[in-house]
Structures are given as structure tokens and as C-alpha cells.
Design an enzyme around this catalytic site. Structure first.
Site, short mmCIF file in Angstrom:
data_model
loop_
_atom_site.label_atom_id
_atom_site.label_comp_id
_atom_site.label_asym_id
_atom_site.label_seq_id
_atom_site.Cartn_x
_atom_site.Cartn_y
_atom_site.Cartn_z
N CYS A 58 -2.86 7.70 4.95
CA CYS A 58 -2.78 7.33 3.54
C CYS A 58 -4.08 7.67 2.81
O CYS A 58 -4.10 7.73 1.58
CB CYS A 58 -2.46 5.86 3.38
SG CYS A 58 -3.40 4.77 4.45
N GLU A 118 0.89 -1.17 0.00
CA GLU A 118 0.00 0.00 0.00
C GLU A 118 0.92 1.21 0.00
O GLU A 118 1.64 1.44 0.97
CB GLU A 118 -0.91 -0.04 1.24
CG GLU A 118 -2.04 0.96 1.17
CD GLU A 118 -1.74 2.19 1.99
OE1 GLU A 118 -1.32 3.20 1.37
OE2 GLU A 118 -1.91 2.16 3.21
#
Length: 507
Positions: free
Chosen positions: A301, A264
Site C-alpha cells: 500500500c 486503509e
């Protein structure tokens, strides 16, 4: 347990192991602590132990693994105050944030325990034998998901608990039946150590093979490279930067036996404010955006770094409200000195750039970050790739367009994202309906009338997306579906029930 003094060693196969060289953490407050530096030799020891553990742990019952996951959660909760103390000192995160993150960490461990107990994740299937079928009989075939083997997990800088030592990747791998070797993040090694102590205590209380979990601290690139290239590692879980993740991804692909790298990496998480929503409540949305943009100093994020809105008075009201809210925001402590510097460098990419208008420019010094806001138009954004690169921190970019149709064309120019958001009213349904097919190709999660900085740990959550948001668009790193990353389907043809596992037999 309230007092915790790190001893600075690695946990490898049930033993606390020192190294020949050391490093010091860089806490946001208080004195630093000393930790051993990991080496490729430590990696080899941990991977060998993990492989040995797999022959028992990989074939343990679901009930045994569920009990182990719950025991880890219990041991973390028993160290609650000490975890908050060391986590706050190292990261600068406030107490409430760390308490909430600890709850998320134990919650997802317990969720996986419940998930595997139910057994649906095994995706068991049976094709009954058809001995009289013509022109050829069909044998009995059964299918079930099986654990893949030892997994490497890299701790994340921005979530010292929920995405690190006992975070989502570790929980999913252990639930699947895979031993885990964690490369701890050097930003919070003390936090990693106390969580490793909790896992170690659970291993002993449950009678689990000690090789099922190891933590290796510090180390240069050689440690990360040795871990992802070790022949006994069968998959990697990573949350971090695009550059670092891509380098590890390439190493995984270059192995003699390539393995999946579930990274990720990065996302700007665009929001699209449709015309009627902007007219009815543009100022409200702008204020909400500012709050989401600055949450946790913008170090999520899922931070919504880009807002797309039409030119004109309604768009102006949205921008003015966002600017006003950001002007009132206090500076916040960032996770590390390096992250703070990267934020200042990211701001510098926008300053003085042609066709990029500064709406709010501030000066950030040391480890403190202040919010910044810039504006550009759709043509400029599409022509300047740097404007679409993630800035990890409280920096927002407004992209102005001429119409809702232009929003759809702009959306086609975005790279892969973790999230994409539509703000709409009922009268925007036609425009939203046209925009949605583009966004679902670009993002792993599409929101309507919300902000993406909250990621629910649940059955239906997807935290991933097309590259560069993640390296595997078919996976998620949050929610119970993340267990699929560490399983593979196996078919069993004409296997006698006398040698089947209970899980395969009881279908």
C-alpha cells in the site's frame, strides 16, 4: 510443527464450526484446499460470543492481556515452518518475505504487550476536588481510556500475516481489551486457519473467554455486510480496495448506531525529486525507485507509484536509470488471479492515452506481473483524474514539471496519501521548506531521502492519511498509537475509590 492440513472450518467462540457450503482456495502452487463458506448466522454467533466475552476480557488486567498477547506470539512461533509453507503455497510470496512478515506479526503482538504494561496509553488524568472554590465548588474528576467493545477486522490480501488474522488491527484491539471477530480473506484461508489455531491455543492456555476471538472464512458480500452492521460490533478495521472499503464505510455510517470504520484504502505515494538532488544523484534515486516500485511485485500500500521531477537533463538521467533498472527486473507472482487481472487493467488505463508517453511497456500474463513505466506532464496529470488512481503492482508514472515551484502547485492537486517523499540535498532546503506544508496536509507520513515501502512498527509511526488513503485521518493502523482506535475516554466524577478499578485508582 511442520505438517499442516487445513480442516476448512470457522473458529467461533472456541469451537471449529463447519458450513453447509464450501469454496476452494486458489494457491500459487500445489493442490487447492476446501473451506466452509461463512454466513450471516456465523456472524451472529461470533458477535454474540464476543459481547459475552467483553464482560470479562474488557475488564481484565493489563498484565493478563499482555500475557495473552505474548502467548499468541509464542504459539505462532511454534508453528513457524507450517505457517511459512501454507502461506507460500497460497500467496506465492517467497519464504524470506513470509519469515520476515511472521517476525513482524509476533513482534507487534509483543510490542503491544509491553505498551499496555506501561499504562501510558490510558491517558489517566485527575482534577482534584476544590470544595472551597467560589462561587461553586469543583468535584473530583478522573479520566481514563476504556475499551469500546467487540471489533470487526477484515483480513488483507497483501499481508497474510501482519495485516490479517493476528495482524496489527487484531493486536491493537486485543491489547485495548476488545474481543475480535475476523473476516478472513479468501486469498489465504489456510494461512488464516493456522493462525487462528495459534490464537485458540493461547486462549486455552491463558484461561481467556473463548468468545474473545472468532474467525469466519469465505462468504459473499452478505457476510461482510452482516458483520459491519451487527449491533454488537463497535468498530471496524479494514485494509483493502477503495471500492470495497468505501462500501463498508457507508454501511457503518448508515447503521441506526453509526460506528467508526478505520479503513486503509489506497495511495499512490508520490515522490518529489528536488533539483539539486536530481543533479547530484538523479540516477541513483531512479535506480532506488525502481527497486521500491517492484518490491513484492508492487503489492504494498506504500508503493511509490508516482515520481515528480523537473524537465531537463537531470530529470532525464533519473528517468533513464529507473527505466534501465525496471527493464532488468524479472516478472513476479502476484497474490491472486484477481489482483493480477486488476494490474493488467490498470496498465490498460495508461496505454494509448493522450499526453501519456510509454517509457516501458510489457505484457503480463496469468498471475505474473512485469513492470511498466509511463510519463506525463503536470497539466495532463491534474486534468485526468484516472492518472492518480492506484495501480496495485509494479507500475510507475513520472510527472515532469518546469520548476520546483511547479512541484508545489502539483502537490496541491494530489488526493490524500499514506506517504509523500522528498528527495533533496542541502541546497534544496528552501524548496523543501515550501513543499513540506503541502505534503503534511496530504499524507500521514512524510519522508526525506528514502523510500516508503518499509513501514516501521513503532511508537511514532503513522500509517494512515486523508481520504482516500484512509477513512479516518486522525488514526493509524500501524504502531502503538493504533490502540487509540479501540478506546474511548470516560470521566468519573466523585466516584468512591472503593468501586474504582485499580487502573483508575492508582493515578
Amino acid at each position: 510443527m511442520t505438517d499442516f492440513a487445513p480442516h476448512g472450518k470457522h473458529l467461533i467462540a472456541g469451537e471449529w464450526v463447519a458450513g453447509e457450503t464450501t469454496f476452494e482456495n486458489e494457491p500459487a502452487s500445489g493442490a487447492s484446499d476446501t473451506f466452509s463458506v461463512g454466513t450471516p448466522t456465523h456472524v451472529d454467533m461470533a458477535c454474540a460470543a464476543a459481547e459475552d466475552a467483553f464482560w470479562s476480557y474488557g475488564y481484565s488486567t493489563r498484565a493478563e492481556r499482555a500475557a495473552f498477547l505474548n502467548a499468541i506470539a509464542d504459539e505462532i512461533e511454534a508453528r513457524a515452518e507450517a505457517i511459512t509453507d501454507i502461506g507460500s503455497r497460497e500467496s506465492g510470496l517467497p519464504t524470506a518475505r513470509l519469515q520476515g512478515e511472521r517476525g513482524r506479526t509476533t513482534g507487534q503482538l509483543r510490542l503491544f504487550a509491553e505498551h499496555i504494561t506501561g499504562g501510558a496509553y490510558l491517558d489517566r488524568r485527575v482534577d482534584a476536588a476544590l470544595p472551597d472554590r467560589q462561587p461553586a465548588p469543583r468535584p473530583e474528576i478522573r479520566l481514563m481510556q476504556r475499551p469500546i467493545g467487540p471489533v470487526a477486522v477484515f483480513g488483507a490480501s497483501n499481508f497474510p500475516l501482519a495485516f490479517s488474522t493476528a495482524g496489527g488491527d487484531t493486536a491493537a484491539a486485543l491489547a485495548a481489551g476488545c474481543p475480535v471477530v475476523v473476516k478472513g480473506h479468501s486469498a489465504h484461508p489456510g494461512t488464516g486457519e493456522i493462525i487462528a489455531e495459534a490464537i485458540h491455543a493461547a486462549i486455552k492456555s491463558c484461561g481467556i473467554h473463548p468468545g474473545v476471538f472468532s474467525l469466519i472464512q469465505g462468504g459473499k458480500r452478505d457476510v461482510g455486510q452482516a458483520l459491519v452492521q451487527h449491533p454488537l460490533i463497535k468498530a471496524v478495521g479494514f485494509t483493502g480496495s477503495l471500492a470495497g472499503g468505501r462500501a463498508l464505510f457507508d454501511l457503518c455510517a448508515q447503521r441506526p448506531e453509526p460506528i467508526p470504520f478505520f479503513g486503509e484504502l489506497g495511495s499512490v505515494n508520490p515522490m518529489f525529486i528536488l533539483p539539486n538532488a536530481a543533479s547530484a544523484r538523479g540516477a541513483e534515486i531512479g535506480t532506488g525507485w525502481a527497486g521500491s516500485l517492484t518490491m513484492g511485485a508492487g503489492q504494498f500500500c506504500t508503493n511509490p507509484g508516482i515520481a515528480v521531477v523537473e524537465k531537463g537533463a537531470d530529470g532525464d538521467a533519473f528517468v533513464a536509470a529507473a527505466k534501465s533498472a525496471l527493464e532488468k527486473a524479472d516478472g513476479q507472482t502476484m497474490l491472486t488471479d484477481g489482483i493480477a487481472k486488476a494490474y493488467r487493467d490498470g496498465q490498460a488505463r495508461f496505454t494509448g492515452r493522450n499526453a501519456v508517453k510509454p517509457l516501458l511497456e510489457t505484457k503480463s500474463e496469468g498471475r505474473t506481473a512485469n513492470p511498466n513505466l509511463f510519463e506525463t506532464d503536470a497539466d495532463t496529470y491534474l486534468q485526468d483524474h484516472a492518472l492518480g488512481e492506484e495501480v496495485f503492482g509494479p507500475l510507475g508514472l513520472v510527472v515532469r514539471v518546469n520548476s520546483a515551484d511547479d512541484m508545489r502547485e502539483l502537490a496541491k492537486g494530489f488526493e490524500g496519501q499514506l506517504t509523500a517523499t522528498i528527495h533533496m540535498d542541502d541546497a534544496d532546503a528552501d524548496a523543501a521548506r515550501a513543499l513540506l506544508p503541502v505534503l503534511e496536509r496530504k499524507a500521514g507520513r512524510v519522508l526525506v531521502n528514502g523510500f516508503p515501502t518499509g513501514v516501521e512498527v513503532s511508537e511514532a509511526m503513522v500509517h494512515g492519511g486523508p481520504y482516500p488513503a484512509s477513512t479516518n485521518f486522525g488514526a493509524t493502523s500501524v504502531g502503538t498509537m493504533s490502540i487509540r482506535r479501540f478506546l474511548r475516554p470516560v470521566s468519573y466524577q466523585n466516584v468512591p475509590t472503593s468501586i474504582m478499578s485499580d487502573d483508575l485508582r492508582d493515578v
